[in-house]
Design an enzyme around this catalytic site. Structure first.
Site, short mmCIF file in Angstrom:
data_model
loop_
_atom_site.label_atom_id
_atom_site.label_comp_id
_atom_site.label_asym_id
_atom_site.label_seq_id
_atom_site.Cartn_x
_atom_site.Cartn_y
_atom_site.Cartn_z
CG HIS A 13 8.95 0.11 -2.81
ND1 HIS A 13 7.62 0.05 -2.49
CD2 HIS A 13 9.16 1.40 -3.21
CE1 HIS A 13 7.05 1.23 -2.67
NE2 HIS A 13 7.96 2.07 -3.09
CB CYS A 23 5.55 3.91 -8.82
SG CYS A 23 4.99 2.84 -7.56
CG HIS A 28 10.61 4.69 -5.62
ND1 HIS A 28 10.23 3.73 -6.54
CD2 HIS A 28 9.53 4.89 -4.83
CE1 HIS A 28 8.98 3.38 -6.32
NE2 HIS A 28 8.53 4.06 -5.26
CG HIS A 30 8.31 5.75 -0.26
ND1 HIS A 30 7.92 6.88 -0.94
CD2 HIS A 30 8.15 4.72 -1.13
CE1 HIS A 30 7.51 6.55 -2.16
NE2 HIS A 30 7.65 5.24 -2.31
CG HIS A 68 18.69 2.01 6.70
ND1 HIS A 68 17.91 2.63 7.64
CD2 HIS A 68 19.51 2.97 6.20
CE1 HIS A 68 18.25 3.91 7.72
NE2 HIS A 68 19.21 4.15 6.85
CD GLU A 136 4.51 4.06 -1.13
OE1 GLU A 136 4.57 2.83 -1.11
OE2 GLU A 136 4.10 4.71 -2.11
N1 LIG Z 1 -2.53 3.36 -3.96
C1 LIG Z 1 -1.20 3.48 -4.13
N2 LIG Z 1 -0.73 4.32 -5.05
C2 LIG Z 1 0.61 4.45 -5.20
C3 LIG Z 1 1.50 3.73 -4.39
C4 LIG Z 1 0.96 2.82 -3.43
O1 LIG Z 1 1.68 2.12 -2.70
N3 LIG Z 1 -0.38 2.73 -3.33
N4 LIG Z 1 2.83 3.92 -4.52
C5 LIG Z 1 3.35 4.76 -5.39
C6 LIG Z 1 4.82 5.02 -5.43
O2 LIG Z 1 5.54 4.14 -4.59
C7 LIG Z 1 5.22 6.48 -5.22
O3 LIG Z 1 6.58 6.64 -4.90
C8 LIG Z 1 4.41 7.31 -4.28
O4 LIG Z 1 3.55 8.00 -5.13
P1 LIG Z 1 2.92 9.44 -4.89
O5 LIG Z 1 2.00 9.44 -3.73
O6 LIG Z 1 2.38 9.84 -6.20
O7 LIG Z 1 4.19 10.24 -4.44
P2 LIG Z 1 4.76 11.63 -4.92
O8 LIG Z 1 5.76 12.01 -3.90
O9 LIG Z 1 5.23 11.56 -6.31
O10 LIG Z 1 3.48 12.56 -4.92
P3 LIG Z 1 3.06 13.78 -4.00
O11 LIG Z 1 1.65 14.04 -4.43
O12 LIG Z 1 4.02 14.86 -4.33
O13 LIG Z 1 3.13 13.35 -2.56
C9 LIG Z 1 2.49 5.43 -6.38
N5 LIG Z 1 1.11 5.27 -6.15
#
Ligand SMILES: Nc1nc2c(c(=O)[nH]1)N=C([C@H](O)[C@H](O)COP(=O)(O)OP(=O)(O)OP(=O)(O)O)CN2
Length: 181
Positions: A13, A23, A28, A30, A68, A136
């Protein structure tokens, strides 16, 4: 009493309009884990709220639709959406940007609709989905509860699944009928 069933999907997405650059600007993916919580006012003949096996048809179909697959917001540019629709078989067009929050609310609404239109035959009570938790990443999840349903305007009839996604649904005709109500 609450029971929980876990599902998963590998999805891609972009979440437009969020604060994180990676994001909102880059495609990217998940490995999503989806936890669905149910309750009921009584136990069935097997002393269960809902046999886990019964979740592996329409409820699993809906969540697995995103596996997928590319989830695209219907507000994306037509050119962008057409690219995916032409070059990738499994896609979903949805009226909300695909954040973890949106997925949890959307699955809650789909599952609520499916339960309302399913007749159970093992003396189940009034089975309700109480919440849907969408992980996620390993560190972040969103959980939508029934009282959150009005947080966003989300008509599940406006979620469009590609034909290749629909063709993989188990007991597809029954689910198509349920979704038409
Ligand atoms: N409240 C939300 N915040 C974020 C979402 C979401 O859906 N709801 N999504 C994203 C992004 O899709 C991102 O890929 C995931 O972000 P994050 O948790 O920061 O992931 P990381 O792997 O980069 O961080 P870690 O802390 O290493 O797990 C962003 N925010």
């Amino acid at each position: 009493m609450i029971i929980r069933k876990k599902f998963k999907f590998e999805g891609a997405h972009i979440v437009r309009n969020c604060s994180t650059n990676r994001c909102k600007k880059s495609i990217h993916g998940h490995s999503y884990i989806v936890e669905v919580f149910f309750t009921s006012n009584k136990l069935d003949n097997g002393y269960m709220i809902l046999d886990f096996g019964l979740t592996k048809k329409h409820i699993e179909n809906i969540i697995d639709s995103f596996d997928h697959a590319y989830s695209m917001w219907s507000e994306e540019k037509e050119e962008f959406k057409n690219f995916f629709k032409t070059n990738s078989e499994r896609w979903i067009e949805m009226p909300v940007s695909p954040s973890a929050e949106s997925y949890s609310l959307m699955f809650l609404k789909f599952i609520d609709h499916i339960l309302k239109h399913t007749t159970f035959s093992n003396a189940e009570g009034d089975v309700l989905v109480t919440s849907v938790r969408v992980h996620e990443t390993k560190t972040g999840y969103a959980e939508a509860f029934r009282e959150d349903m009005e947080l966003i305007e989300l008509d599940i009839k406006k979620v469009v699944f590609s034909k290749e996604v629909i063709n993989e649904w188990k007991e597809k005709d029954e689910l198509i009928k349920i979704l038409s109500f």
